[in-house]
Design a protein around this motif. Structure first.
Motif, PDB file in Angstrom:
ATOM      1  N   ASP A  65      37.008  43.335  35.943  1.00  0.00           N
ATOM      2  CA  ASP A  65      36.050  44.045  35.087  1.00  0.00           C
ATOM      3  C   ASP A  65      36.661  45.366  34.603  1.00  0.00           C
ATOM      4  O   ASP A  65      36.983  46.237  35.411  1.00  0.00           O
ATOM      5  CB  ASP A  65      34.771  44.312  35.886  1.00  0.00           C
ATOM      6  CG  ASP A  65      33.659  44.912  35.038  1.00  0.00           C
ATOM      7  OD1 ASP A  65      33.858  45.087  33.818  1.00  0.00           O
ATOM      8  OD2 ASP A  65      32.595  45.193  35.596  1.00  0.00           O
ATOM      9  N   PRO A  66      36.835  45.554  33.293  1.00  0.00           N
ATOM     10  CA  PRO A  66      37.468  46.787  32.770  1.00  0.00           C
ATOM     11  C   PRO A  66      36.703  48.065  33.130  1.00  0.00           C
ATOM     12  O   PRO A  66      37.321  49.093  33.388  1.00  0.00           O
ATOM     13  CB  PRO A  66      37.493  46.576  31.259  1.00  0.00           C
ATOM     14  CG  PRO A  66      37.350  45.107  31.058  1.00  0.00           C
ATOM     15  CD  PRO A  66      36.575  44.601  32.222  1.00  0.00           C
ATOM     16  N   LYS A  67      35.368  48.017  33.147  1.00  0.00           N
ATOM     17  CA  LYS A  67      34.595  49.223  33.489  1.00  0.00           C
ATOM     18  C   LYS A  67      34.816  49.613  34.948  1.00  0.00           C
ATOM     19  O   LYS A  67      35.033  50.787  35.259  1.00  0.00           O
ATOM     20  CB  LYS A  67      33.106  48.990  33.232  1.00  0.00           C
ATOM     21  CG  LYS A  67      32.751  48.927  31.765  1.00  0.00           C
ATOM     22  CD  LYS A  67      31.260  48.753  31.577  1.00  0.00           C
ATOM     23  CE  LYS A  67      30.916  48.658  30.092  1.00  0.00           C
ATOM     24  NZ  LYS A  67      29.484  48.478  29.877  1.00  0.00           N
ATOM     25  N   LEU A  68      34.745  48.631  35.847  1.00  0.00           N
ATOM     26  CA  LEU A  68      34.980  48.918  37.258  1.00  0.00           C
ATOM     27  C   LEU A  68      36.428  49.330  37.512  1.00  0.00           C
ATOM     28  O   LEU A  68      36.704  50.166  38.373  1.00  0.00           O
ATOM     29  CB  LEU A  68      34.619  47.704  38.119  1.00  0.00           C
ATOM     30  CG  LEU A  68      33.140  47.363  38.200  1.00  0.00           C
ATOM     31  CD1 LEU A  68      32.928  46.082  38.998  1.00  0.00           C
ATOM     32  CD2 LEU A  68      32.356  48.508  38.816  1.00  0.00           C
ATOM     33  N   LYS A  69      37.338  48.752  36.744  1.00  0.00           N
ATOM     34  CA  LYS A  69      38.741  49.118  36.877  1.00  0.00           C
ATOM     35  C   LYS A  69      38.935  50.589  36.485  1.00  0.00           C
ATOM     36  O   LYS A  69      39.647  51.334  37.160  1.00  0.00           O
ATOM     37  CB  LYS A  69      39.605  48.215  35.999  1.00  0.00           C
ATOM     38  CG  LYS A  69      41.078  48.355  36.236  1.00  0.00           C
ATOM     39  CD  LYS A  69      41.828  47.288  35.441  1.00  0.00           C
ATOM     40  CE  LYS A  69      43.297  47.281  35.780  1.00  0.00           C
ATOM     41  NZ  LYS A  69      44.019  46.208  35.096  1.00  0.00           N
ATOM     42  N   GLY A  70      38.288  51.021  35.395  1.00  0.00           N
ATOM     43  CA  GLY A  70      38.365  52.414  34.976  1.00  0.00           C
ATOM     44  C   GLY A  70      37.804  53.360  36.022  1.00  0.00           C
ATOM     45  O   GLY A  70      38.386  54.408  36.308  1.00  0.00           O
ATOM     46  N   LYS A  71      36.660  53.002  36.602  1.00  0.00           N
ATOM     47  CA  LYS A  71      36.073  53.835  37.661  1.00  0.00           C
ATOM     48  C   LYS A  71      36.994  53.904  38.873  1.00  0.00           C
ATOM     49  O   LYS A  71      37.117  54.949  39.514  1.00  0.00           O
ATOM     50  CB  LYS A  71      34.709  53.283  38.068  1.00  0.00           C
ATOM     51  CG  LYS A  71      33.636  53.495  37.037  1.00  0.00           C
ATOM     52  CD  LYS A  71      32.309  52.940  37.514  1.00  0.00           C
ATOM     53  CE  LYS A  71      31.222  53.116  36.479  1.00  0.00           C
ATOM     54  NZ  LYS A  71      29.933  52.585  36.938  1.00  0.00           N
TER      55      LYS A  71
END
Length: 87
Positions: A65-71
């Motif tokens: 998941d790109p959003k979770l990866k960013g976090k």
């Protein structure tokens, strides 16, 4: 278990009703093995030396998941702040 088998440790009897008939079976039970296992597990869990290092990238950063990866990438600073040393 060996001391229990030789009669050095006390036991208590437990009645087991067999499902096939009216026979009663008496089993000698002793909590010694269970207590010793719990104590040894506790000692190993809390007193065994930790491994030298842990690589955190795959553990803490979500890979799909790109959003979770960013976090996860943003939160690396917190890991670095509380780390004692870096490789």
């Amino acid at each position: 278990v060996a001391f229990n088998s030789l009669g050095y440790l006390p036991t208590y009897s437990k009645v087991v009703i067999m499902p096939e008939g009216d026979e009663l079976e008496y089993l000698d039970m002793a909590p010694w093995a269970h207590c010793a296992g719990c104590i040894v597990s506790f000692l190993v869990l809390f007193l065994w030396p930790a491994p030298g290092s842990i690589f955190v990238d795959r553990i803490c950063i979500h890979q799909q998941d790109p959003k979770l990866k960013g976090k996860g990438i943003i939160s690396i600073g917190g890991f670095i702040r509380y780390s004692q040393e870096m490789m």
